[in-house]
Design an enzyme around this catalytic site. Structure first.
Site, PDB file in Angstrom:
ATOM      1  N   SER A  70      11.019 -40.115 -20.542  1.00 29.28           N
ATOM      2  CA  SER A  70      12.486 -40.864 -21.243  1.00 29.28           C
ATOM      3  C   SER A  70      13.126 -40.375 -21.476  1.00 29.28           C
ATOM      4  O   SER A  70      13.610 -39.346 -21.784  1.00 29.28           O
ATOM      5  CB  SER A  70      11.500 -41.196 -22.523  1.00 29.28           C
ATOM      6  OG  SER A  70      13.460 -42.103 -23.262  1.00 29.28           O
ATOM      7  N   SER A  71      14.428 -40.851 -20.999  1.00 23.12           N
ATOM      8  CA  SER A  71      15.970 -39.825 -20.037  1.00 23.12           C
ATOM      9  C   SER A  71      16.214 -39.968 -21.542  1.00 23.12           C
ATOM     10  O   SER A  71      16.931 -38.665 -21.688  1.00 23.12           O
ATOM     11  CB  SER A  71      16.023 -40.725 -19.242  1.00 23.12           C
ATOM     12  OG  SER A  71      18.338 -40.027 -18.985  1.00 23.12           O
ATOM     13  N   CYS A  94      26.701 -48.591 -23.407  1.00 19.65           N
ATOM     14  CA  CYS A  94      25.575 -49.278 -24.064  1.00 19.65           C
ATOM     15  C   CYS A  94      25.679 -48.979 -25.767  1.00 19.65           C
ATOM     16  O   CYS A  94      25.525 -47.641 -25.563  1.00 19.65           O
ATOM     17  CB  CYS A  94      24.133 -48.968 -23.756  1.00 19.65           C
ATOM     18  SG  CYS A  94      22.803 -48.866 -24.671  1.00 19.65           S
ATOM     19  N   HIS A 139      10.042 -46.837 -21.113  1.00 20.38           N
ATOM     20  CA  HIS A 139       8.887 -45.314 -20.397  1.00 20.38           C
ATOM     21  C   HIS A 139       8.853 -44.395 -22.625  1.00 20.38           C
ATOM     22  O   HIS A 139       9.463 -43.687 -22.577  1.00 20.38           O
ATOM     23  CB  HIS A 139       9.997 -44.475 -20.201  1.00 20.38           C
ATOM     24  CG  HIS A 139      10.708 -44.595 -18.275  1.00 20.38           C
ATOM     25  ND1 HIS A 139      12.341 -44.006 -17.912  1.00 20.38           N
ATOM     26  CD2 HIS A 139      10.487 -45.061 -17.772  1.00 20.38           C
ATOM     27  CE1 HIS A 139      11.845 -44.887 -17.136  1.00 20.38           C
ATOM     28  NE2 HIS A 139      10.849 -44.556 -16.771  1.00 20.38           N
ATOM     29  N   CYS A 158      17.169 -55.466 -19.020  1.00 23.39           N
ATOM     30  CA  CYS A 158      18.744 -54.918 -20.301  1.00 23.39           C
ATOM     31  C   CYS A 158      19.590 -56.121 -19.568  1.00 23.39           C
ATOM     32  O   CYS A 158      20.214 -56.219 -18.689  1.00 23.39           O
ATOM     33  CB  CYS A 158      18.430 -54.143 -20.836  1.00 23.39           C
ATOM     34  SG  CYS A 158      19.412 -53.609 -22.105  1.00 23.39           S
ATOM     35  N   CYS A 208      15.665 -49.847 -28.905  1.00 23.48           N
ATOM     36  CA  CYS A 208      17.636 -51.040 -28.567  1.00 23.48           C
ATOM     37  C   CYS A 208      17.429 -52.677 -28.682  1.00 23.48           C
ATOM     38  O   CYS A 208      15.413 -52.618 -27.900  1.00 23.48           O
ATOM     39  CB  CYS A 208      18.169 -50.163 -27.738  1.00 23.48           C
ATOM     40  SG  CYS A 208      17.263 -49.957 -26.189  1.00 23.48           S
ATOM     41  N   THR A 246      22.859 -47.209 -18.378  1.00 24.20           N
ATOM     42  CA  THR A 246      24.256 -47.099 -19.125  1.00 24.20           C
ATOM     43  C   THR A 246      22.662 -46.463 -20.396  1.00 24.20           C
ATOM     44  O   THR A 246      23.392 -46.810 -21.783  1.00 24.20           O
ATOM     45  CB  THR A 246      22.684 -48.832 -20.017  1.00 24.20           C
ATOM     46  OG1 THR A 246      21.367 -48.544 -19.274  1.00 24.20           O
ATOM     47  CG2 THR A 246      23.569 -49.739 -18.457  1.00 24.20           C
ATOM     48  N   GLU A 296      16.719 -47.167 -13.358  1.00 26.97           N
ATOM     49  CA  GLU A 296      18.132 -48.139 -13.176  1.00 26.97           C
ATOM     50  C   GLU A 296      18.443 -47.667 -12.569  1.00 26.97           C
ATOM     51  O   GLU A 296      19.457 -48.341 -11.546  1.00 26.97           O
ATOM     52  CB  GLU A 296      18.174 -47.571 -15.063  1.00 26.97           C
ATOM     53  CG  GLU A 296      19.796 -48.142 -15.019  1.00 26.97           C
ATOM     54  CD  GLU A 296      20.360 -47.976 -16.452  1.00 26.97           C
ATOM     55  OE1 GLU A 296      22.100 -48.253 -15.797  1.00 26.97           O
ATOM     56  OE2 GLU A 296      19.790 -47.189 -17.281  1.00 26.97           O
ATOM     57  N   HIS A 355      15.811 -41.841 -11.590  1.00 29.35           N
ATOM     58  CA  HIS A 355      15.574 -42.630 -12.331  1.00 29.35           C
ATOM     59  C   HIS A 355      15.638 -44.723 -12.525  1.00 29.35           C
ATOM     60  O   HIS A 355      16.357 -45.160 -10.886  1.00 29.35           O
ATOM     61  CB  HIS A 355      17.179 -42.716 -13.799  1.00 29.35           C
ATOM     62  CG  HIS A 355      16.718 -43.323 -15.171  1.00 29.35           C
ATOM     63  ND1 HIS A 355      16.763 -44.916 -15.312  1.00 29.35           N
ATOM     64  CD2 HIS A 355      16.278 -43.378 -15.897  1.00 29.35           C
ATOM     65  CE1 HIS A 355      16.663 -45.105 -16.384  1.00 29.35           C
ATOM     66  NE2 HIS A 355      15.343 -43.886 -16.870  1.00 29.35           N
TER      67      HIS A 355
END
EC number: 1.17.7.4
Length: 342
Positions: free
Chosen positions: A259-260, A231, A78, A133, A47, A201, A163, A161
């Site tokens: 990676s979520s 997002c 990730h 980001c 992204c 996000t 974030e 997480h």
């Protein structure tokens, strides 16, 4: 599937090499899978926020190569391939600030950091480059704005997480984390409190819809961000994988286990198609997964580079007569400006 003997650069068709599957059976290399159509999800992979973070760290590593040590706080994104690539460039990844020596260059990951981390970095005299980001930064600013206006902030997200940890550390007042509808029912909030919610996000509108509905049902006066703040990349990739999974026999979701968003793509693919697998790279593919498949779908998490997709296609081409096409879907043309380097 491991090869008793293999040569990727030479063996492009039927080479007569025997392969051993993980279950112990043998297959002959070549077009053992027959005619197969590969359908690529659109969109997939990087992204704009991940692209910005990766390019930022590339610029920093190049600028200070041989002159100053470059550190990244946590994985820049990730993805194992990306992280290992930067390690080869000399970037050192650390899990805490005390591992970074005074005067070093430090890059914050795409997931963002708390205000405490920023302040401590300044005290240590670090040269800081923030690769957060911009959509995560937007959530940080919303939390700060709501808090300044006297709201109790509720964050919809996953505990642990990166974030979420950074977002919860944007203000000195406690931010309440809710992960599911059960949390909404159990949290204790003073009846007179003004409430506002924000979301992680990397959760889509589909991921958060039920929780937000529960929040609004229990707290009718709660306020939240505009839906346009969600997002775009998370939603687009999830919408694409759901549509693609209905077209194919097997789904290969490329992304790392931590990676979520990649794991969420796998979950959505499995909901539509029982034969779905999360892989870091083509090396994780067991050809037995693909026996009998006439259509194979490939998607990639937001932190997985396109080179991994191409390598999977090349690998499948060693074992099948491939036809590759990209599904109809949303084209993303968003880019974020890189942070300026001092």
């Amino acid at each position: 599937m491991e090869a008793v003997q293999q040569n990727h650069s030479v063996c492009r068709g039927y080479c007569g090499v025997m392969l051993r599957s993980r279950s112990g059976g043998f297959f002959r290399r070549g077009f053992m899978l027959g005619n197969v159509e590969v359908i690529l999800a659109r969109p997939r992979g990087f992204c704009a926020g991940v692209e910005r973070a990766v390019r930022t760290l590339e610029s920093v590593a190049s600028r200070y190569a041989g002159t100053r040590e470059v550190y990244a706080l946590h994985e820049i994104v990730h993805n194992l391939h990306v992280v290992n690539s930067f390690k080869k460039m000399g970037v050192k990844f650390v899990s805490a600030l005390h591992e970074v020596p005074e005067g070093a260059v430090l890059v914050f990951s795409a997931h963002g950091v708390s205000q405490q981390v920023k302040e401590e970095s300044r005290r240590k005299g670090l040269t800081v480059v923030d690769a957060t980001c911009p959509l995560v930064t937007k959530v940080h600013l919303e939390i700060q704005r709501y808090d300044k206006s006297g709201y109790q902030v509720i964050l919809v997200g996953h505990k642990g997480h990166r974030e979420v940890e950074g977002s919860m550390g944007q203000v000195s007042n406690p931010v309440v984390l809710v992960q599911n509808v059960q949390d909404v029912q159990s949290i204790k909030i003073p009846s007179a409190a003004k409430l506002a919610y924000v979301t992680q996000t990397t959760l889509s509108m589909d991921d958060t819809a039920e929780i937000i509905s529960a929040l609004k049902l229990r707290f009718p006066r709660i306020v939240g961000p505009d839906l346009r703040d969600i997002c775009y990349a998370t939603q687009n990739r999830q919408t694409a994988v759901k549509a693609m999974s209905q077209m194919v026999d097997v789904v290969l979701a490329i992304g790392s286990k931590n990676s979520s968003n990649s794991n969420r793509l796998l979950d959505l693919a499995k909901a539509q198609n029982a034969r779905a697998y999360l892989i870091d790279s083509y090396r994780n593919i067991d050809l037995e997964w693909l026996i009998g498949a006439r259509r194979i779908g490939i998607t990639a998490g937001a932190s997985a580079p396109e080179i991994l997709v191409q390598e999977v296609i090349d690998y499948l081409g060693l074992h099948a007569n491939l036809k590759v096409r990209t599904m109809d879907g949303v084209s993303e043309n968003i880019t974020f400006k890189l942070p300026e380097l001092d």
